[in-house]
Design a protein around this motif. Structure first.
Motif, mmCIF file in Angstrom:
data_model
loop_
_atom_site.group_PDB
_atom_site.id
_atom_site.type_symbol
_atom_site.label_atom_id
_atom_site.label_comp_id
_atom_site.label_asym_id
_atom_site.label_seq_id
_atom_site.Cartn_x
_atom_site.Cartn_y
_atom_site.Cartn_z
ATOM 1 N N ILE A 98 0.839 -1.300 -0.046
ATOM 2 C CA ILE A 98 -0.044 0.010 0.250
ATOM 3 C C ILE A 98 0.895 1.086 -0.042
ATOM 4 O O ILE A 98 1.623 1.369 0.739
ATOM 5 N N PHE A 118 -2.007 -1.042 -3.930
ATOM 6 C CA PHE A 118 -3.161 0.161 -3.396
ATOM 7 C C PHE A 118 -2.628 1.420 -3.248
ATOM 8 O O PHE A 118 -1.113 1.447 -2.980
ATOM 9 N N ARG A 188 -6.398 5.005 7.204
ATOM 10 C CA ARG A 188 -7.204 4.358 5.855
ATOM 11 C C ARG A 188 -6.123 3.253 5.571
ATOM 12 O O ARG A 188 -6.746 2.052 5.321
ATOM 13 N N LEU A 192 -7.041 -0.833 5.713
ATOM 14 C CA LEU A 192 -7.108 -1.586 4.496
ATOM 15 C C LEU A 192 -5.980 -2.747 4.809
ATOM 16 O O LEU A 192 -6.368 -3.920 4.364
ATOM 17 N N GLN A 195 -7.640 -5.449 6.838
ATOM 18 C CA GLN A 195 -8.438 -6.347 5.977
ATOM 19 C C GLN A 195 -7.623 -7.366 5.055
ATOM 20 O O GLN A 195 -8.030 -8.558 4.852
#
Length: 249
Positions: A98, A118, A188, A192, A195
């Motif tokens: 990410i 991401f 954020r 993520l 998850q």
């Protein structure tokens, strides 16, 4: 990790946060930053349990691309951007990465961010592919990854015009990524990452390998083409003048 400008933090036994913090060089691709990132991603490669990586910067800087010295070395024919793989480390990482762009991402720094799986933008930060500002054509896979991730029209505009764009402006242009206030980017990203970490590691590695295989294969051809363009555009006298006059402005 023995780097003083890249920190490696285990958020959980399965989630790693890599923070770029070369305050002297404002996260340009200094040797110390490149070495620190290389060590960090090698440590991830060697670890059997990590599932997700968060890559971020400090304060208002994510990554600022090549150093002035590095650009001049390319101009003089002493280096090529392919001498290091800093721009593609997230792509080559076997687990999901990410890019938590809490700060500005400039030139190769922006390309590097988009090679992650991401990407999270901040509304306040500046994002630019400023290669043409200095008079040379883009490198570091930017001519491939921007169209793939942002869409051709916006990517073409950013690559040719080399203008600065705030995250809020890109959001209005239909950016296909989350754009949040700077203070919320890491939150954020952590949400993520948790998850992602719920999934089995072997399946994450298998799926990422499948999803990015074509990008990895195409990148070799694109970087070769970018190097050919550099041979034509990078060694012109006006490029040296622009690097001296415009760098950091």
């Amino acid at each position: 990790m023995d780097s003083t400008v890249v920190s490696f933090h285990e958020v959980t036994p399965e989630i790693v946060q890599i923070t770029m913090e070369d305050r002297i060089h404002k996260n340009t691709f200094s040797k110390s930053l490149i070495d620190g990132l290389t060590q960090a991603f090698q440590r991830i490669e060697d670890h059997p349990h990590y599932k997700c990586v968060i890559l971020t910067g400090y304060d208002s800087y994510f990554a600022s691309g090549g150093t002035q010295t590095g650009l001049l070395s390319i101009f003089e024919g002493k280096e090529q951007f392919t001498d290091t793989n800093i721009y593609r480390m997230s792509l080559d990482c076997k687990i999901p990465v990410i890019s938590a762009m809490q700060g500005h991402a400039i030139g190769g720094g922006f390309a590097m961010a988009l090679f992650a799986d991401f990407v999270i933008f901040s509304r306040e930060s500046i994002y630019t592919t400023n290669f043409m500002k200095y008079g040379f054509t883009p490198g570091m896979g930017a001519t491939m990854i921007l169209p793939k991730k942002l869409g051709f029209s916006l990517a073409e505009e950013m690559l040719i015009n080399a203008a600065n764009y705030r995250g809020a402006e890109l959001e209005k242009r239909g950016l296909p990524f989350p754009v949040v206030p700077r203070a919320e980017v890491m939150g954020r990203a952590l949400e993520l990452a948790h998850q992602i970490a719920e999934k089995p590691r072997f399946s994450l590695i298998t799926l990422k390998e499948h999803l990015v295989r074509s990008i990895r294969e195409e990148l070799a051809m694109v970087t070769e083409q970018e190097l050919l363009m550099h041979e034509k555009t990078f060694h012109r006298p006006e490029v040296k003048e622009r690097i001296h006059d415009l760098f950091g402005k």
